[in-house]
Write a protein that holds these residues in place. Structure first.
Motif, PDB file in Angstrom:
ATOM      1  N   ALA A 202       0.837  -1.194   0.000  1.00 53.26           N
ATOM      2  CA  ALA A 202       0.000   0.000   0.000  1.00 53.26           C
ATOM      3  C   ALA A 202       0.870   1.241   0.000  1.00 53.26           C
ATOM      4  CB  ALA A 202      -0.910   0.012   1.228  1.00 53.26           C
ATOM      5  N   THR A 207      -4.055   2.808  -0.495  1.00 48.87           N
ATOM      6  CA  THR A 207      -4.414   2.076  -1.711  1.00 48.87           C
ATOM      7  C   THR A 207      -3.157   1.450  -2.301  1.00 48.87           C
ATOM      8  OG1 THR A 207      -4.101   4.006  -3.137  1.00 48.87           O
ATOM      9  CG2 THR A 207      -6.301   3.683  -2.164  1.00 48.87           C
ATOM     10  N   LEU A 265      -1.348  -5.125   1.820  1.00 49.40           N
ATOM     11  CA  LEU A 265      -2.766  -5.408   1.619  1.00 49.40           C
ATOM     12  C   LEU A 265      -2.900  -6.866   1.166  1.00 49.40           C
ATOM     13  CD1 LEU A 265      -3.662  -2.216  -0.457  1.00 49.40           C
ATOM     14  CD2 LEU A 265      -3.985  -2.553   1.997  1.00 49.40           C
TER      15      LEU A 265
END
Length: 295
Positions: A202, A207, A265
């Motif tokens: 990330a 994101t 992630l």
């Protein structure tokens, strides 16, 4: 005679040997890799095996078909090969040639840029054996990305598997869920893809951090963001790849730091498509050629 050697084309770089050049230079046009050469394919509204291998020195000669050339080389035709989407160095002719020829496997591989919908390219949550942080795909329904698809025979696929596992797993992406459009407008019914078993890194906003860019810049950003990484692999990207590439324990500790920093992630979206052994035909279950073309 036009020199189509990888060296003359500037495509002979091998990221496995020069980690800071990762992911290497991809082919930007439909091509046939033949070891140390990259031949141009002419795009036609036909199946891939019928596309001509273009003779650069004969403007009026469309050339032999791809399947005919593969046959003359004693290699499997396209219909007996497996399309594999590349999101990292497997899009680089130099890297693909290196991976295969060092094992004594002929590096005769069609390589075609294909527009793929629903796939983003990020960074894997681990440090590779060469010392770099490799790319990995992730599902992004709004993304549309041009990615190189390599057509590998069974021996080549097994060899690439061995370079990817256990850090990557292989999935089959169905064409109805992930639209894959050839330069000819024809759509693939599916393709293999490797995705990281370590998750996706990330960025500061939480994101996926974009992958496929300058490796030195990426490593520099990671070093700046983590005192522990600076202590372990710093002070700079060149030192990072030298240390990590030479010491498995440092790679493993660096990978663990990614997790402790909260940067990783999980990768779960590809799990429904996981298949490490199934055979995949080139254009299985596609409609007739005319109906499969798009403008």
């Amino acid at each position: 005679m036009t020199d189509r050697s990888l060296a003359a084309l500037g495509l002979d770089g091998v990221p496995a040997k020069e980690p800071l050049t990762y992911p290497g230079r991809p082919t930007t046009e439909p091509s046939l890799l033949t070891g140390a050469e990259l031949l141009t394919l002419g795009v036609r509204p036909r199946r891939l095996g019928e596309w001509p291998v273009v003779d650069q020195d004969q403007d009026q000669d469309p050339g032999q078909s791809l399947d005919d050339v593969l046959g003359e080389l004693g290699q499997a035709p396209t219909g007996r090969r497996h399309p594999v989407i590349s999101v990292g160095s497997n899009a680089s002719p130099g890297q693909v040639s290196h991976k295969l020829t060092r094992l004594g496997i002929p590096a005769a591989v069609p390589m075609v840029p294909v527009r793929v919908r629903g796939i983003g390219v990020g960074c894997s949550g681990h440090i590779s054996p060469a010392g770099y942080v490799a790319g990995t795909p992730y599902v992004d329904e709004g993304a549309e990305t041009v990615l190189v698809v390599t057509w590998l025979d069974s021996t080549q696929l097994k060899a690439v598997d061995d370079t990817e596992f256990p850090d990557y797993r292989r999935a089959i992406l169905p064409g109805d869920a992930f639209r894959m459009t050839m330069p000819s407008g024809e759509r693939l019914s599916g393709a293999y893809i490797y995705f990281s078993a370590h998750g996706v890194l990330a960025g500061p906003d939480g994101t996926p951090r974009p992958g496929g860019g300058d490796q030195a810049e990426l490593l520099g950003d990671l070093l700046a963001a983590s005192a522990r990484l600076r202590e372990l692999l710093g002070p700079d990207p060149r030192t990072w790849v030298a240390r990590a590439g030479a010491d498995r324990s440092l790679r493993e500790e660096g990978t663990a730091v990614f997790g402790r920093e909260g940067w990783v992630l999980p990768q779960t979206d590809f799990l429904p498509y996981l298949d490490d052994s199934a055979e995949l035909r080139l254009y299985d279950d596609l409609p007739p050629l005319g109906d499969s073309l798009r403008s």
